[in-house]
Design a protein around this motif. Structure first.
Motif, short mmCIF file in Angstrom:
data_model
loop_
_atom_site.label_atom_id
_atom_site.label_comp_id
_atom_site.label_asym_id
_atom_site.label_seq_id
_atom_site.Cartn_x
_atom_site.Cartn_y
_atom_site.Cartn_z
N GLY A 144 0.81 -1.21 0.00
CA GLY A 144 0.00 0.00 0.00
C GLY A 144 0.84 1.26 0.00
N GLY A 145 2.02 1.20 0.59
CA GLY A 145 2.90 2.36 0.60
C GLY A 145 3.95 2.35 -0.47
N GLU A 146 4.20 1.19 -1.06
CA GLU A 146 5.27 1.06 -2.05
C GLU A 146 4.94 1.70 -3.38
OE1 GLU A 146 8.22 0.20 -4.69
OE2 GLU A 146 8.33 0.10 -2.49
N TRP A 147 3.76 1.38 -3.92
CA TRP A 147 3.50 1.77 -5.30
C TRP A 147 3.53 3.28 -5.48
CZ3 TRP A 147 -0.04 4.97 -7.51
CH2 TRP A 147 0.01 5.04 -8.90
N SER A 148 2.80 4.00 -4.66
CA SER A 148 2.70 5.45 -4.86
C SER A 148 4.06 6.12 -4.68
CB SER A 148 1.67 6.08 -3.92
OG SER A 148 1.87 5.65 -2.59
N GLY A 149 4.86 5.63 -3.72
CA GLY A 149 6.19 6.20 -3.54
C GLY A 149 7.07 5.98 -4.75
N ALA A 150 7.03 4.77 -5.30
CA ALA A 150 7.84 4.48 -6.48
C ALA A 150 7.37 5.30 -7.68
CB ALA A 150 7.76 2.98 -6.80
N ALA A 151 6.05 5.47 -7.82
CA ALA A 151 5.52 6.28 -8.91
C ALA A 151 5.96 7.73 -8.78
CB ALA A 151 3.99 6.19 -8.94
N LEU A 152 6.03 8.23 -7.55
CA LEU A 152 6.46 9.62 -7.35
C LEU A 152 7.95 9.78 -7.62
CD1 LEU A 152 4.47 10.97 -4.29
CD2 LEU A 152 3.78 10.59 -6.64
N VAL A 153 8.75 8.79 -7.24
CA VAL A 153 10.19 8.85 -7.56
C VAL A 153 10.37 8.99 -9.07
CG1 VAL A 153 12.30 7.47 -7.66
CG2 VAL A 153 11.03 7.64 -5.53
N ALA A 154 9.59 8.25 -9.83
CA ALA A 154 9.71 8.29 -11.29
C ALA A 154 9.16 9.60 -11.87
CB ALA A 154 8.99 7.10 -11.90
N THR A 155 7.93 9.96 -11.50
CA THR A 155 7.28 11.08 -12.17
C THR A 155 7.78 12.44 -11.67
OG1 THR A 155 5.43 10.92 -10.60
CG2 THR A 155 5.20 9.77 -12.70
N GLU A 156 8.12 12.55 -10.40
CA GLU A 156 8.61 13.84 -9.89
C GLU A 156 10.04 14.14 -10.37
OE1 GLU A 156 6.00 14.49 -5.80
OE2 GLU A 156 8.10 13.84 -5.63
N ASN A 157 10.71 13.15 -10.90
CA ASN A 157 12.05 13.35 -11.46
C ASN A 157 12.07 13.27 -12.98
OD1 ASN A 157 14.21 13.37 -9.11
ND2 ASN A 157 12.71 11.79 -8.55
N ALA A 158 10.89 13.23 -13.61
CA ALA A 158 10.80 13.05 -15.06
C ALA A 158 11.07 14.37 -15.80
CB ALA A 158 9.43 12.53 -15.44
N PRO A 159 11.72 14.31 -16.97
CA PRO A 159 11.86 15.50 -17.80
C PRO A 159 10.51 15.96 -18.33
CG PRO A 159 13.34 13.72 -18.51
CD PRO A 159 12.35 13.12 -17.56
N ALA A 160 10.44 17.18 -18.76
CA ALA A 160 9.19 17.72 -19.32
C ALA A 160 8.73 16.90 -20.52
CB ALA A 160 9.41 19.18 -19.74
N GLY A 161 7.45 16.59 -20.54
CA GLY A 161 6.87 15.86 -21.66
C GLY A 161 7.08 14.37 -21.63
N LYS A 162 7.76 13.84 -20.59
CA LYS A 162 8.04 12.40 -20.54
C LYS A 162 7.56 11.77 -19.23
CE LYS A 162 12.02 12.47 -23.66
NZ LYS A 162 13.44 12.08 -23.84
N ARG A 163 6.61 12.44 -18.57
CA ARG A 163 6.19 11.96 -17.26
C ARG A 163 5.50 10.59 -17.35
NH1 ARG A 163 4.16 16.90 -14.72
NH2 ARG A 163 2.14 16.44 -15.63
N ALA A 164 4.67 10.37 -18.36
CA ALA A 164 4.00 9.07 -18.48
C ALA A 164 5.01 7.97 -18.81
CB ALA A 164 2.91 9.12 -19.54
N TRP A 165 6.01 8.30 -19.63
CA TRP A 165 7.02 7.29 -19.96
C TRP A 165 7.81 6.91 -18.71
CZ3 TRP A 165 12.63 7.75 -21.03
CH2 TRP A 165 13.17 6.53 -21.47
N TYR A 166 8.25 7.90 -17.93
CA TYR A 166 8.96 7.59 -16.69
C TYR A 166 8.04 6.84 -15.72
CZ TYR A 166 13.47 9.96 -17.19
OH TYR A 166 14.75 10.29 -17.56
N GLY A 167 6.75 7.17 -15.74
CA GLY A 167 5.81 6.51 -14.86
C GLY A 167 5.58 5.05 -15.18
N THR A 168 6.00 4.60 -16.36
CA THR A 168 5.85 3.18 -16.70
C THR A 168 6.90 2.31 -16.03
OG1 THR A 168 7.22 3.34 -18.70
CG2 THR A 168 4.84 3.71 -18.96
#
Length: 468
Positions: A144-168
């Motif tokens: 319950g705590g893992e997924w959202s944290g991992a998703a934020l690590v990816a998306t909050e560090n993503a370059p502009a225009g590539k947030r969905a790709w990093y979120g995968t």
């Protein structure tokens, strides 16, 4: 402190953007390896819930009742997941993503390892299933705590225009974890073969099933090494420096972003139902004998080894389409991409009987289509759910949406599927209809929402861009 959207910070003009807080390779690896381990641990239990636990922890004498009991414990973890999302979300939104992710990983790893050391019902009676339930709840709490944290690590560090790709990349942990977990079970089953294709060997039941659970401790050690090297994202650091962190993220989410919570929950509903039907239910249906003994339900009659190899083949498409879905969602938008995919899931649910009745080719087509749709719906969620919420409640909000949906979808899906399988006299027709109905609910949620692709992760208020 109020979670009311703050005014934008002063413009920085055309200055050169600051270097990312974490290098791209570290972001991808940290978001991917953690969810891979977490999903590995979860799949190890899911496989054992079908293969081992009905025999060792729930020996009722009725195979269908034993299977349902095992699935009930499987579902108990889903109920614990929203609680984990609240606790870890509170910590992540107040104290940062890094330490929270380490705590979630340790909780899951220790619980999984201890399951591998449990005594069985034959040794300690009712205490065995009780301990299994406790550790299973701990697994759910951690995920319950893992997924959202991992998703934020990816998306909050993503370059502009590539947030969905990093979120995968955190989403890619699901198919990779599945392949590792089931591949390990497959190797052990091959080394400890059974004369009865519908039953594991005695050696497998005695000790072989424990190996994948105990092995998780090695994977956790690797994951910890990667995650301890992370630094906080720029978005979280900025919110902290501007004094925008809220004292009670949970209260702020329910007060200011309750519409987003509801939408996010229904966005994930079809994804969760499809996910657990294609992994957990399919393993039961695929291995069930065509002409079973009294009290059991008929299925496809494949041996465990054969059907797991078929599943792994399907999961490869899960991984491929998870990665492809990110660039699609960045180009066409999350909403448009998911609307078309959800329509595909509705059609797929209505095509179960003709596909599963077409022999090996039909079953493989069913697995490939189902897992491809799974990748296409699961991939964009890594960006979509975080985009519904501002930085100061993003961990909590996205985690609650994701995990409350696990109760409505995944917690009950295997149980409902077995009941519908039984009600259909062994036919999977009503199970497919159930999937289509859940996908209709997701489609409605998508149709009443707005696109989130262009929201600003560094600002607080997203309500007007996510909800009509």
């Amino acid at each position: 402190m109020s979670a009311t959207p703050a005014a934008p910070a002063a413009s920085t003009g055309s200055t050169t953007p600051a270097a990312p807080a974490n290098p791209r390779s570290r972001v991808i690896l940290a978001s991917l390896i953690g969810t891979t381990i977490e999903f590995y641990d979860f799949y190890v239990y899911a496989t054992a819930a079908v293969l081992v636990f009905p025999h060792l922890f729930f020996p009722t004498g009725d195979p269908t009742t034993a299977l349902l009991s095992s699935f009930a414990v499987f579902g108990a973890a889903m109920v614990a997941r929203p609680l984990g999302a609240i606790v870890f979300g509170h910590l992540g939104d107040k104290h940062g993503r890094k330490a929270t992710l380490v705590g979630a990983l340790l909780t899951m790893g220790i619980a999984t390892f201890l399951i591998g050391a449990l005594p069985t019902y034959e040794a300690v009676g009712w205490l065995a299933p009780l301990l299994l339930v406790v550790l299973r709840i701990a697994q759910g709490f951690a995920l319950g705590g893992e997924w959202s944290g991992a998703a934020l690590v990816a998306t909050e560090n993503a370059p502009a225009g590539k947030r969905a790709w990093y979120g995968t990349f955190p989403q890619l942990g699901a198919p990779i974890g599945f392949i590792i977990a089931n591949g390990l079970f497959l190797v052990i089953a091959a080394l400890l073969p059974s004369d009865d294709p519908t039953m594991p060997s005695q050696a497998f039941l005695d000790w072989g099933w424990r190996i994948p659970f105990l092995f998780s401790i090695v994977m956790v050690a690797v994951g910890l090494w990667v995650r301890l090297r992370l630094v906080e994202s720029t978005a979280f650091q900025s919110a902290s420096k501007r004094g925008k962190l809220t004292r009670l993220p949970l209260a702020s989410v329910f007060k200011h972003y309750w519409k987003q919570l509801i939408l996010g929950t229904f966005f994930m509903l079809a994804t969760y139902v499809l996910f657990y039907l294609m992994t957990t239910f399919s393993l039961s249906y695929g291995r069930a004998a065509v002409e079973p003994a009294d009290g059991a339900l008929p299925g496809l009659g494949y041996s465990y080894n054969t059907f797991v190899l078929m599943l792994i083949g399907g999961v490869v498409f899960f991984g491929v389409f998870t990665l492809l879905s990110g660039p699609w969602a960045d180009r066409w938008g999350r909403r448009k991409t998911l609307i078309w995919v959800t329509i595909g899931i509705i059609v797929f649910g209505l095509a179960w009987v003709p596909l599963l009745g077409a022999g090996f080719v039909g079953v493989m087509a069913w697995l490939i289509i189902g897992f491809s749709l799974m990748g296409m719906t699961f991939g964009p969620m890594g960006a979509l759910l975080p985009e519904l919420f501002p930085t100061n409640v993003r961990y909590t909000g996205s985690g609650i949406s994701y995990n409350v949906s696990s109760i409505l979808g995944a917690a009950v899906a295997p149980f409902i599927a077995v009941a519908l399988w039984q009600a259909g006299g062994g036919s999977p027709f009503w199970v497919g209809v159930y999937l289509s109905v859940m996908a209709v609910l997701t489609l409605i949620a998508l149709l009443v929402s707005k696109e989130t692709r262009d929201v600003d992760f560094d600002e607080a208020g997203l309500e007007s861009s996510a909800v009509l």
